[in-house]
Design a protein around this motif. Structure first.
Motif, PDB file in Angstrom:
ATOM      1  N   ILE A 167       4.752  19.240 -12.107  1.00 45.69           N
ATOM      2  CA  ILE A 167       5.993  19.865 -12.580  1.00 45.69           C
ATOM      3  C   ILE A 167       5.957  20.049 -14.089  1.00 45.69           C
ATOM      4  CG2 ILE A 167       8.481  19.523 -12.846  1.00 45.69           C
ATOM      5  CD1 ILE A 167       8.461  18.123 -10.120  1.00 45.69           C
ATOM      6  N   ALA A 168       5.458  19.034 -14.804  1.00 42.20           N
ATOM      7  CA  ALA A 168       5.364  19.129 -16.267  1.00 42.20           C
ATOM      8  C   ALA A 168       4.422  20.252 -16.681  1.00 42.20           C
ATOM      9  CB  ALA A 168       4.890  17.798 -16.836  1.00 42.20           C
ATOM     10  N   LEU A 169       3.296  20.404 -15.980  1.00 46.92           N
ATOM     11  CA  LEU A 169       2.348  21.473 -16.301  1.00 46.92           C
ATOM     12  C   LEU A 169       2.968  22.848 -16.079  1.00 46.92           C
ATOM     13  CD1 LEU A 169      -0.985  20.038 -14.833  1.00 46.92           C
ATOM     14  CD2 LEU A 169      -0.387  20.328 -17.242  1.00 46.92           C
ATOM     15  N   VAL A 170       3.711  22.996 -14.979  1.00 42.83           N
ATOM     16  CA  VAL A 170       4.363  24.280 -14.690  1.00 42.83           C
ATOM     17  C   VAL A 170       5.405  24.600 -15.754  1.00 42.83           C
ATOM     18  CG1 VAL A 170       5.890  25.466 -13.078  1.00 42.83           C
ATOM     19  CG2 VAL A 170       3.922  24.187 -12.214  1.00 42.83           C
ATOM     20  N   LEU A 171       6.228  23.598 -16.093  1.00 42.78           N
ATOM     21  CA  LEU A 171       7.249  23.808 -17.125  1.00 42.78           C
ATOM     22  C   LEU A 171       6.622  24.134 -18.472  1.00 42.78           C
ATOM     23  CD1 LEU A 171       9.801  20.980 -16.237  1.00 42.78           C
ATOM     24  CD2 LEU A 171      10.021  23.438 -15.796  1.00 42.78           C
TER      25      LEU A 171
ATOM     26  N   GLY B  96       0.822  -1.214   0.000  1.00 48.19           N
ATOM     27  CA  GLY B  96       0.000   0.000   0.000  1.00 48.19           C
ATOM     28  C   GLY B  96       0.851   1.257   0.000  1.00 48.19           C
ATOM     29  N   ILE B  97       1.931   1.236   0.791  1.00 53.31           N
ATOM     30  CA  ILE B  97       2.837   2.391   0.818  1.00 53.31           C
ATOM     31  C   ILE B  97       3.498   2.589  -0.541  1.00 53.31           C
ATOM     32  CG2 ILE B  97       4.992   3.238   1.817  1.00 53.31           C
ATOM     33  CD1 ILE B  97       4.173   1.871   4.437  1.00 53.31           C
ATOM     34  N   ALA B  98       3.882   1.480  -1.172  1.00 51.67           N
ATOM     35  CA  ALA B  98       4.522   1.569  -2.489  1.00 51.67           C
ATOM     36  C   ALA B  98       3.563   2.176  -3.518  1.00 51.67           C
ATOM     37  CB  ALA B  98       4.984   0.190  -2.942  1.00 51.67           C
ATOM     38  N   ARG B  99       2.277   1.709  -3.475  1.00 50.42           N
ATOM     39  CA  ARG B  99       1.293   2.268  -4.407  1.00 50.42           C
ATOM     40  C   ARG B  99       1.069   3.755  -4.143  1.00 50.42           C
ATOM     41  NH1 ARG B  99      -1.298  -2.744  -3.377  1.00 50.42           N
ATOM     42  NH2 ARG B  99      -2.599  -1.718  -1.798  1.00 50.42           N
ATOM     43  N   HIS B 100       1.042   4.129  -2.859  1.00 53.27           N
ATOM     44  CA  HIS B 100       0.855   5.531  -2.490  1.00 53.27           C
ATOM     45  C   HIS B 100       2.031   6.379  -2.977  1.00 53.27           C
ATOM     46  CE1 HIS B 100      -0.564   8.947  -0.156  1.00 53.27           C
ATOM     47  NE2 HIS B 100       0.661   9.069   0.356  1.00 53.27           N
ATOM     48  N   ASN B 101       3.249   5.883  -2.836  1.00 51.33           N
ATOM     49  CA  ASN B 101       4.431   6.616  -3.294  1.00 51.33           C
ATOM     50  C   ASN B 101       4.431   6.778  -4.809  1.00 51.33           C
ATOM     51  OD1 ASN B 101       5.384   6.909  -0.699  1.00 51.33           O
ATOM     52  ND2 ASN B 101       6.682   5.083  -0.781  1.00 51.33           N
ATOM     53  N   VAL B 102       4.036   5.695  -5.505  1.00 53.87           N
ATOM     54  CA  VAL B 102       3.971   5.776  -6.968  1.00 53.87           C
ATOM     55  C   VAL B 102       2.945   6.820  -7.393  1.00 53.87           C
ATOM     56  CG1 VAL B 102       3.310   4.524  -9.055  1.00 53.87           C
ATOM     57  CG2 VAL B 102       4.780   3.430  -7.355  1.00 53.87           C
ATOM     58  N   LYS B 103       1.792   6.830  -6.708  1.00 57.59           N
ATOM     59  CA  LYS B 103       0.743   7.796  -7.019  1.00 57.59           C
ATOM     60  C   LYS B 103       1.220   9.225  -6.767  1.00 57.59           C
ATOM     61  CE  LYS B 103      -4.073   8.929  -5.978  1.00 57.59           C
ATOM     62  NZ  LYS B 103      -5.260   8.572  -5.168  1.00 57.59           N
ATOM     63  N   ASN B 104       1.894   9.452  -5.611  1.00 57.97           N
ATOM     64  CA  ASN B 104       2.417  10.783  -5.298  1.00 57.97           C
ATOM     65  C   ASN B 104       3.470  11.222  -6.316  1.00 57.97           C
ATOM     66  OD1 ASN B 104       0.772  11.149  -3.109  1.00 57.97           O
ATOM     67  ND2 ASN B 104       2.305  10.495  -1.603  1.00 57.97           N
ATOM     68  N   THR B 105       4.309  10.264  -6.731  1.00 60.37           N
ATOM     69  CA  THR B 105       5.337  10.593  -7.722  1.00 60.37           C
ATOM     70  C   THR B 105       4.708  11.000  -9.045  1.00 60.37           C
ATOM     71  OG1 THR B 105       6.887   9.047  -6.684  1.00 60.37           O
ATOM     72  CG2 THR B 105       7.342   9.711  -8.953  1.00 60.37           C
ATOM     73  N   ALA B 106       3.669  10.272  -9.441  1.00 60.51           N
ATOM     74  CA  ALA B 106       2.979  10.601 -10.699  1.00 60.51           C
ATOM     75  C   ALA B 106       2.339  11.983 -10.624  1.00 60.51           C
ATOM     76  CB  ALA B 106       1.929   9.534 -11.004  1.00 60.51           C
ATOM     77  N   ILE B 107       1.718  12.300  -9.500  1.00 61.78           N
ATOM     78  CA  ILE B 107       1.088  13.624  -9.333  1.00 61.78           C
ATOM     79  C   ILE B 107       2.153  14.718  -9.361  1.00 61.78           C
ATOM     80  CG2 ILE B 107      -0.181  15.087  -7.730  1.00 61.78           C
ATOM     81  CD1 ILE B 107      -1.672  12.577  -6.797  1.00 61.78           C
TER      82      ILE B 107
END
Length: 288
Positions: free
Chosen positions: A30-34, A14-25
């Motif tokens: 960052i991509a939108l800002v750039l 669950g923590i791994a899935r949460h980290n992956v989700k946070n990384t994607a967000i």
């Protein structure tokens, strides 16, 4: 009943899935800002220099060294050299009064300092026309004594002073409020004069915020258009600053010359931003 090992594995998954989700967000944001910065900052800046050099380097340098262009550059730098030191002194004094003394009407003064932010620069220019123009009693008296404020350099300086005077004080006031008065009181208790206290205690503590405010004030002074446009009279070679000269050239369909002069302003803006970043890094290093 679920075993402790299975429970621990499930939690880790669950923590791994949460980290992956946070990384994607995070990467998406960052991509939108750039992407936003690329379309609204980088592309316009590249377009300015592309248009400026469209007819070659020779035409570019002839455009920015043409007499009217040089006059606009000199006037812009002159106004900035007057407005920035004056507003620096005023900003320090205002911030000192607002943070070191308690008096009635303090909140009113604090509100008035934001007036240039809430009033349109064009309205500010009209105010100076009403005060110093030939249709006012004071303006007629000035003209009778051969003193020209509006449609002259003094009017441009006054308009620039008005639109830029909050920048220094607004950078200093929050910092000086957080610092309090204990250091100054200790200095005075030890026998230092008010001037020595300011130079040896107050100024070193506010120097980076002061430099930051000066940079912002200078950037606004160089780029001001609305108020200056009203009081300048658009006299070519005399009262045209760089923004006004760029407008004149563009309206006369001299697009390459207009972009050439705009590139000079862009270079000044880039230099200002570089100084801003350097100061921010120095502030971060000093706070560690």
């Amino acid at each position: 009943m679920e075993s402790p090992v299975a429970s621990r594995v499930a939690r880790q998954a669950g923590i791994a899935r949460h980290n992956v989700k946070n990384t994607a967000i995070r990467l998406t944001l960052i991509a939108l800002v750039l992407l936003f910065l690329f379309f609204f900052l980088v592309i316009p800046l590249v377009a300015i220099f592309t248009e400026a050099f469209r007819q070659g380097a020779g035409f570019y340098f002839s455009s920015i060294t043409e007499p009217d262009a040089l006059s606009a550059i000199r006037l812009t730098l002159l106004v900035a050299l007057i407005a920035v030191p004056v507003n620096t002194i005023f900003g320090i004094l205002f911030a000192w009064v607002m943070t070191k003394y308690a008096f009635r009407g303090k909140s009113v003064l604090m509100t008035l300092i934001d007036l240039p932010f809430s009033v349109s620069p064009v309205i500010a220019g009209l105010i100076f026309i009403l005060i110093f123009g030939q249709h006012s009693s004071f303006g007629r008296w000035l003209m009778a004594h051969d003193i020209n404020i509006v449609f002259n350099v003094p009017g441009i300086v006054l308009a620039t002073l008005f639109v830029t005077f909050p920048f220094v004080s607004r950078e200093l006031i929050p910092l000086m409020q957080n610092q309090g008065t204990s250091a100054e009181e200790a200095s005075l208790t030890l026998g230092a004069s008010g001037w020595q206290t300011f130079l040896k205690v107050t100024l070193p503590n506010i120097k980076w915020a002061l430099f930051y405010g000066i940079i912002l004030c200078n950037a606004r002074a160089i780029g001001e258009f609305g108020a200056v446009s009203v009081v300048s009279g658009h006299i070519r070679g005399l009262t045209n600053t760089m923004p006004l000269q760029i407008e004149n050239l563009y309206n006369e369909y001299q697009f390459v010359a207009a972009f050439a002069l705009a590139s000079v302003m862009s270079l000044l803006a880039v230099l200002t931003m570089i100084l801003k970043v350097i100061l921010e890094n120095r502030v971060k290093q000093g706070s560690r």
